[in-house]
Design an enzyme around this catalytic site. Structure first.
Site, PDB file in Angstrom:
ATOM      1  N   TYR A  53       0.842  -1.194   0.000  1.00 59.08           N
ATOM      2  CA  TYR A  53       0.000   0.000   0.000  1.00 59.08           C
ATOM      3  C   TYR A  53       0.883   1.252   0.000  1.00 59.08           C
ATOM      4  O   TYR A  53       1.458   1.628   1.026  1.00 59.08           O
ATOM      5  CB  TYR A  53      -0.930   0.024   1.209  1.00 59.08           C
ATOM      6  CG  TYR A  53      -1.938  -1.118   1.263  1.00 59.08           C
ATOM      7  CD1 TYR A  53      -2.104  -1.992   0.190  1.00 59.08           C
ATOM      8  CD2 TYR A  53      -2.727  -1.313   2.388  1.00 59.08           C
ATOM      9  CE1 TYR A  53      -3.018  -3.031   0.248  1.00 59.08           C
ATOM     10  CE2 TYR A  53      -3.650  -2.344   2.452  1.00 59.08           C
ATOM     11  CZ  TYR A  53      -3.793  -3.205   1.382  1.00 59.08           C
ATOM     12  OH  TYR A  53      -4.707  -4.227   1.451  1.00 59.08           O
ATOM     13  N   TYR A 190     -12.075  -7.994   2.598  1.00 59.78           N
ATOM     14  CA  TYR A 190     -11.630  -6.677   2.165  1.00 59.78           C
ATOM     15  C   TYR A 190     -12.555  -6.144   1.080  1.00 59.78           C
ATOM     16  O   TYR A 190     -13.302  -6.898   0.457  1.00 59.78           O
ATOM     17  CB  TYR A 190     -10.163  -6.692   1.731  1.00 59.78           C
ATOM     18  CG  TYR A 190      -9.809  -7.362   0.419  1.00 59.78           C
ATOM     19  CD1 TYR A 190      -9.980  -6.711  -0.801  1.00 59.78           C
ATOM     20  CD2 TYR A 190      -9.227  -8.625   0.387  1.00 59.78           C
ATOM     21  CE1 TYR A 190      -9.612  -7.291  -2.000  1.00 59.78           C
ATOM     22  CE2 TYR A 190      -8.851  -9.221  -0.803  1.00 59.78           C
ATOM     23  CZ  TYR A 190      -9.047  -8.557  -1.998  1.00 59.78           C
ATOM     24  OH  TYR A 190      -8.686  -9.145  -3.193  1.00 59.78           O
TER      25      TYR A 190
END
Length: 276
Positions: A53, A190
């Site tokens: 990320y 997610y």
């Protein structure tokens, strides 16, 4: 806030916070820090991130936002598959620890399957746990056949499989989720609101209106009704976090669940696990 118990015994918040695409824009940093802290205040103490990320930017943001609250948190991070071998995984873990500003990761995941054999990754995870760098380990984006292979390679103590699962992505219900439930492994959903894509669904909006809730809250509450599942929505503002937190108090009765099944049918056959 509801909780889920991991196979190793840890009790964690069933509704956590995701951080995909956070920490990458300076102009959003103050709002994102406020969002993370508001979530922890609301009981959303499980924080999910990954070295991928923003190439560590999200981990750095978490360290800045929540470093003074480390003992309140359950931190989940993920390693690139190319870093999942016995030589590279310790280095990847140390880099994540530095960015997070902590001495341990509570749950460390293989982000998706790569070329490193499962047995080697499992050995590397066990070594990190023995060294006190991580508490639990798990995987992400593995389907049922992958999971069976993982267990056969020595991964019986895998704590979770983090997967793409929401009202519009119900494929895992056919075989993967029952497989995990049977082995008392948790699932972690997610993109539980499909990156906001479910919010504009007319049928979901109608159901939400009848419940005096928002579409996102209904989508999250639908997930949270499962006993062995953790949802990790991302929110970049404190107001959005508080909206998500409201899902923990929303109860869906049989009529609502039937309406959701009509709008978002359950799978009737196996399908390949999707991933983002």
């Amino acid at each position: 806030m509801g909780t889920v118990t991991l196979p190793g015994g840890a009790t964690v918040a069933a509704l956590g916070q995701g951080t995909w695409q956070m920490g990458e824009r300076r102009d959003l940093r103050t709002a994102e820090i406020a969002a993370l802290r508001a979530g922890v205040d609301a009981g959303m103490t499980l924080i999910d991130t990954a070295e991928m990320y923003g190439e560590g930017a999200a981990e750095t943001l978490i360290g800045e936002a929540l470093g003074d609250r480390r003992d309140d948190l359950f931190i989940v991070s993920k390693a690139y598959p190319q870093n999942a071998g016995r030589d590279r995984l310790p280095k990847a873990c140390e880099a994540s620890l530095r960015r997070l500003g902590t001495d341990r990761i509570d749950l460390y995941l293989l982000h998706w399957r790569g070329s490193v054999p499962f047995a080697e990754t499992i050995d590397a995870m066990h070594a990190l746990r023995e060294a006190g760098k991580i508490r639990y380990w798990g995987v992400s984006n593995l389907d049922r056949d992958d999971m069976a292979e993982l267990v056969a390679a020595g991964g019986e103590d895998c704590a979770t499989d983090q997967i793409l699962y929401n009202l519009g992505r119900r494929g895992p219900e056919f075989d993967l989720l029952p497989w995990l439930d049977h082995r008392r492994m948790t699932a972690m959903a997610y993109s539980p609101v499909e990156q906001g894509g479910l919010v504009g669904n007319a049928a979901l909006q109608e159901i939400a209106d009848a419940l005096s809730a928002t579409p996102a809250q209904v989508a999250l509450a639908w997930l949270l009704r499962r006993k062995n599942l953790i949802a990790i929505p991302k929110a970049g503002t404190a107001a959005h976090v508080r909206e998500n937190a409201g899902a923990a108090d929303l109860r869906l009765d049989d009529d609502v669940l039937a309406a959701l099944d009509r709008a978002f049918p359950a799978p009737s056959k196996p399908s390949r696990l999707k991933m983002l």
